[in-house]
Design a protein around this motif. Structure first.
Motif, PDB file in Angstrom:
ATOM      1  N   ARG A  55      32.000  42.879  45.916  1.00 14.04           N
ATOM      2  CA  ARG A  55      33.177  43.702  46.201  1.00 14.04           C
ATOM      3  C   ARG A  55      33.549  44.510  44.965  1.00 14.04           C
ATOM      4  NH1 ARG A  55      35.522  38.580  44.799  1.00 14.04           N
ATOM      5  NH2 ARG A  55      37.315  38.865  43.416  1.00 14.04           N
ATOM      6  N   ILE A  56      34.389  45.514  45.185  1.00 14.62           N
ATOM      7  CA  ILE A  56      34.994  46.253  44.082  1.00 14.62           C
ATOM      8  C   ILE A  56      36.493  46.053  44.178  1.00 14.62           C
ATOM      9  CG2 ILE A  56      35.435  48.525  43.071  1.00 14.62           C
ATOM     10  CD1 ILE A  56      32.682  49.392  44.030  1.00 14.62           C
ATOM     11  N   ASP A  57      37.069  45.529  43.095  1.00 15.64           N
ATOM     12  CA  ASP A  57      38.516  45.380  43.020  1.00 15.64           C
ATOM     13  C   ASP A  57      39.086  46.602  42.316  1.00 15.64           C
ATOM     14  OD1 ASP A  57      38.525  42.901  44.265  1.00 15.64           O
ATOM     15  OD2 ASP A  57      38.463  41.782  42.386  1.00 15.64           O
ATOM     16  N   ILE A  58      40.051  47.227  42.947  1.00 15.09           N
ATOM     17  CA  ILE A  58      40.717  48.403  42.382  1.00 15.09           C
ATOM     18  C   ILE A  58      42.000  47.926  41.712  1.00 15.09           C
ATOM     19  CG2 ILE A  58      41.760  50.644  42.874  1.00 15.09           C
ATOM     20  CD1 ILE A  58      40.017  50.700  45.453  1.00 15.09           C
ATOM     21  N   MET A  59      42.077  48.176  40.398  1.00 11.80           N
ATOM     22  CA  MET A  59      43.217  47.720  39.614  1.00 11.80           C
ATOM     23  C   MET A  59      43.931  48.919  38.987  1.00 11.80           C
ATOM     24  SD  MET A  59      42.441  44.373  39.752  1.00 11.80           S
ATOM     25  CE  MET A  59      42.973  43.391  38.383  1.00 11.80           C
ATOM     26  N   ASP A  60      45.218  48.747  38.728  1.00 13.02           N
ATOM     27  CA  ASP A  60      45.943  49.791  38.011  1.00 13.02           C
ATOM     28  C   ASP A  60      45.923  49.490  36.511  1.00 13.02           C
ATOM     29  OD1 ASP A  60      47.854  47.804  37.566  1.00 13.02           O
ATOM     30  OD2 ASP A  60      49.334  48.675  38.938  1.00 13.02           O
ATOM     31  N   GLU A  61      46.586  50.333  35.736  1.00 12.34           N
ATOM     32  CA  GLU A  61      46.571  50.190  34.279  1.00 12.34           C
ATOM     33  C   GLU A  61      47.230  48.891  33.806  1.00 12.34           C
ATOM     34  OE1 GLU A  61      46.743  54.053  31.841  1.00 12.34           O
ATOM     35  OE2 GLU A  61      47.972  54.453  33.628  1.00 12.34           O
ATOM     36  N   ALA A  62      48.130  48.349  34.603  1.00 10.90           N
ATOM     37  CA  ALA A  62      48.806  47.101  34.244  1.00 10.90           C
ATOM     38  C   ALA A  62      47.972  45.876  34.601  1.00 10.90           C
ATOM     39  CB  ALA A  62      50.163  47.032  34.942  1.00 10.90           C
ATOM     40  N   GLY A  63      46.837  46.105  35.277  1.00 12.56           N
ATOM     41  CA  GLY A  63      45.976  44.989  35.669  1.00 12.56           C
ATOM     42  C   GLY A  63      46.305  44.397  37.025  1.00 12.56           C
ATOM     43  N   SER A  64      47.154  45.087  37.790  1.00 16.68           N
ATOM     44  CA  SER A  64      47.507  44.614  39.129  1.00 16.68           C
ATOM     45  C   SER A  64      46.431  45.012  40.127  1.00 16.68           C
ATOM     46  CB  SER A  64      48.840  45.216  39.577  1.00 16.68           C
ATOM     47  OG  SER A  64      49.872  44.806  38.715  1.00 16.68           O
ATOM     48  N   LEU A  65      46.073  44.083  40.989  1.00 14.39           N
ATOM     49  CA  LEU A  65      45.099  44.353  42.051  1.00 14.39           C
ATOM     50  C   LEU A  65      45.775  45.189  43.132  1.00 14.39           C
ATOM     51  CD1 LEU A  65      42.315  43.856  43.347  1.00 14.39           C
ATOM     52  CD2 LEU A  65      43.298  41.794  44.372  1.00 14.39           C
ATOM     53  N   LEU A  66      45.211  46.369  43.399  1.00 13.85           N
ATOM     54  CA  LEU A  66      45.774  47.281  44.396  1.00 13.85           C
ATOM     55  C   LEU A  66      45.038  47.221  45.720  1.00 13.85           C
ATOM     56  CD1 LEU A  66      46.283  50.394  42.103  1.00 13.85           C
ATOM     57  CD2 LEU A  66      47.951  48.611  42.660  1.00 13.85           C
ATOM     58  N   ALA A  67      43.728  47.015  45.663  1.00 14.04           N
ATOM     59  CA  ALA A  67      42.916  46.989  46.877  1.00 14.04           C
ATOM     60  C   ALA A  67      41.551  46.404  46.546  1.00 14.04           C
ATOM     61  CB  ALA A  67      42.741  48.402  47.450  1.00 14.04           C
ATOM     62  N   THR A  68      40.866  45.955  47.593  1.00 13.03           N
ATOM     63  CA  THR A  68      39.503  45.451  47.458  1.00 13.03           C
ATOM     64  C   THR A  68      38.623  46.155  48.475  1.00 13.03           C
ATOM     65  OG1 THR A  68      40.256  43.289  46.687  1.00 13.03           O
ATOM     66  CG2 THR A  68      38.035  43.394  47.611  1.00 13.03           C
ATOM     67  N   VAL A  69      37.466  46.616  48.021  1.00 15.73           N
ATOM     68  CA  VAL A  69      36.471  47.225  48.900  1.00 15.73           C
ATOM     69  C   VAL A  69      35.280  46.272  48.939  1.00 15.73           C
ATOM     70  CG1 VAL A  69      34.884  49.167  49.210  1.00 15.73           C
ATOM     71  CG2 VAL A  69      37.228  49.577  48.405  1.00 15.73           C
ATOM     72  N   TRP A  70      35.054  45.665  50.096  1.00 17.88           N
ATOM     73  CA  TRP A  70      33.920  44.752  50.269  1.00 17.88           C
ATOM     74  C   TRP A  70      32.672  45.565  50.574  1.00 17.88           C
ATOM     75  CZ3 TRP A  70      34.206  39.672  49.201  1.00 17.88           C
ATOM     76  CH2 TRP A  70      35.489  39.133  49.062  1.00 17.88           C
ATOM     77  N   PHE A  71      31.577  45.256  49.895  1.00 22.20           N
ATOM     78  CA  PHE A  71      30.335  45.988  50.117  1.00 22.20           C
ATOM     79  C   PHE A  71      29.925  45.942  51.582  1.00 22.20           C
ATOM     80  CE2 PHE A  71      28.157  46.274  45.717  1.00 22.20           C
ATOM     81  CZ  PHE A  71      29.356  46.577  45.109  1.00 22.20           C
ATOM     82  N   LYS A  72      30.078  44.795  52.220  1.00 26.82           N
ATOM     83  CA  LYS A  72      29.647  44.637  53.606  1.00 26.82           C
ATOM     84  C   LYS A  72      30.385  45.583  54.559  1.00 26.82           C
ATOM     85  CE  LYS A  72      32.742  40.765  54.570  1.00 26.82           C
ATOM     86  NZ  LYS A  72      33.629  41.359  55.514  1.00 26.82           N
ATOM     87  N   ASP A  73      31.539  46.095  54.117  1.00 30.75           N
ATOM     88  CA  ASP A  73      32.341  46.970  54.976  1.00 30.75           C
ATOM     89  C   ASP A  73      32.010  48.452  54.824  1.00 30.75           C
ATOM     90  OD1 ASP A  73      33.691  44.753  55.970  1.00 30.75           O
ATOM     91  OD2 ASP A  73      35.313  44.924  54.498  1.00 30.75           O
TER      92      ASP A  73
END
Length: 78
Positions: A55-73
């Motif tokens: 997966r790819i975790d999308i984080m902001d500058e503060a290190g907060s997880l904003l979204a996840t993109v699963w490869f399988k999707d």
């Protein structure tokens, strides 16, 4: 413009995005993550590596997880 970090996760292994991307919003960050996932998937397919759990975790500058993109999707079979 906000900066987003796209960290690639594969089980216990993480490839940290140290530079990040200046993108207008989370929608653009998700589009960048989907393209990146498709690129990685194509390389994994070429060498016969498994395609589950990444997966790819999308984080902001503060290190907060904003979204996840699963490869399988991000790909279709058939």
């Amino acid at each position: 413009m906000p900066r987003f970090y796209l960290h690639i996760r594969d089980g216990d292994h993480t490839i940290w995005d140290e530079e990040g991307y200046d993108l207008p919003d989370l929608t653009a960050a998700r589009a960048e993550a989907i393209q990146g996932a498709r690129t990685v998937l194509s390389e994994k397919l070429k060498i016969g590596e498994p395609l589950d759990g990444q997966r790819i975790d999308i984080m902001d500058e503060a290190g907060s997880l904003l979204a996840t993109v699963w490869f399988k999707d991000v790909f279709r079979v058939g």
